[in-house]
Design an enzyme around this catalytic site. Sequence first.
Site, mmCIF file in Angstrom:
data_model
loop_
_atom_site.group_PDB
_atom_site.id
_atom_site.type_symbol
_atom_site.label_atom_id
_atom_site.label_comp_id
_atom_site.label_asym_id
_atom_site.label_seq_id
_atom_site.Cartn_x
_atom_site.Cartn_y
_atom_site.Cartn_z
ATOM 1 N N HIS A 70 3.273 -2.571 -7.758
ATOM 2 C CA HIS A 70 2.608 -3.872 -7.679
ATOM 3 C C HIS A 70 1.820 -4.030 -6.385
ATOM 4 C CE1 HIS A 70 5.477 -5.740 -4.788
ATOM 5 N NE2 HIS A 70 6.413 -5.029 -5.408
ATOM 6 N N CYS A 93 11.108 -1.864 -5.654
ATOM 7 C CA CYS A 93 9.833 -1.599 -6.315
ATOM 8 C C CYS A 93 8.857 -0.954 -5.339
ATOM 9 C CB CYS A 93 9.252 -2.895 -6.874
ATOM 10 S SG CYS A 93 10.115 -3.474 -8.351
#
Length: 519
Positions: free
Chosen positions: A420, A439
């Site tokens: 992301h 992440c």
Amino acid sequence: MIRLLQMLVLAILFTILACKRDRDNTGKAHVEEKAIMIDSTSINAFFAKYPEFNEFSPEVKELYKKHNYHYIWHDRKGLIEFAEVLFNRVTQIDKEGLPLKIPYSEKLNALFFNNASSRPDLDAELLVSAMYFYWAHKVYKGLDDKESRETGWYLPREKVSYVAYLDTLMKDPGKIDNDKGEMFAQYYNLKKALHRYREIEKNGGWGTITLPEGIKVIKPGDSLTAVSQVRKRLHMEGYLDRDSGSSIFDKELTEGLTQYAMRHRQTPEKTITPALLKDLNTPVGDRIKTISVNMERCRWVSPEINTAKEFIAVNIPSYWLVYSRDGSQVLTSRVVVGKDVNKTIVFSGQLSYLVFSPYWNVPNSILEEEIKPKLEKNPNYLEEHNMEWYGKRVRQKPGSNNSLGLVKFMFPNSNNIYLHDTPAKSLFKKDERAYSHGCVRVEKARELAIAITKNDGGWNAKKVDHAMNSGKENSYILKKKIPVYIAYFTAWADDKGSVAFFEDVYERDNRLAAMLYIQ
């Protein structure tokens, strides 16, 4: 006269056919005569006698069943030539980065050096078969799945039949030296590097570089013994074409230091610092160990990636992402990965869709451990951070300050990990970038979104920008999924064997090295 000629031609044809039939039958009889049978019940007795090879018992049994219980490594004159080729590779297994003691080496040495031309012997036959499976498992397979998972490696591993692979080698023995389709290509680059660093070690390695007392930093123009030591050290690894021996910090040395930093994914510095010297003073033996453990990791990667049409790969220790298509790098980017307490998982997935202007659904762990304590101190915390309750959960609304940035790249998985964007751009300026909750934050998230959607659906930068800044969550479904690999390599070599070494951010190398050295 014509009839006589016709009869003569027919007689010649019959003679030729008869001779061919005789030759075929003779050949078949010769093959049968050379084939030596073994008693299948004797295989168990062999493994009782040689228990260190016991793990290969099922494969040995499968091998001889496939060959109708005939000897494979012997004919009636003794060992076949390929057995000696295989033995030569086994005795050089250290070139594969494997510091292993070969089981029953005295027996094998006696077999190949003293009795190579002797008549076939059952123990000798089965010893060579067990030796083959030992070699194939150590060089190609590596540690088993359970052991690789213990080091945090969850990339799927390819299942290979080494019984079938032996047939391939026997049909084309040259593959034993040059079968580059059998391994992940990086393995062969690291193998070149291993040879280079062992040569450095054999020639005495490199000494320790020390700063004079009271000196903390060496700047361009300074003249010190340490400068000549750094120069020599960079030359040994190929960052300088020559070692001038000069003790003056000159332009040539600056260029070498820049090359060193760039290869190691670091920001080039204009000075020689204690941190740099600590890195340069890493013993060559430690570098060899690092290369060896990363060769082991290569054994766990499917060679299919060598010919993959398209993929995205993230290497955790180098904090680096590569988007590859048709054998070329489309895009590279710095990334931020999980900190030690929230490690990014090593695994693979299929990128199937992108989410623009995403909501961030706050994980329960973060809600309980971070947000609720802040809410107790500040009841307006959610509103101030563009968050809202969503049932019993909390989510952050789309916007430039959203923790996921303006786009996320989804490859559904049980670990709930994805790539992301991020509003925290300053972290990408740091050399060490383990700060996330697991992440992977991508510095060039916008560029990656453009490259993917342009190839997949003909989007342009304007269309991507509109989707990213719409303020309303919207998705792009890929027509063709893209494989994503998140891996862990602390050494990475180019095709010349020049190596970049990276920080062992999750401290996994020593554990893996212990597994290799214990065996």
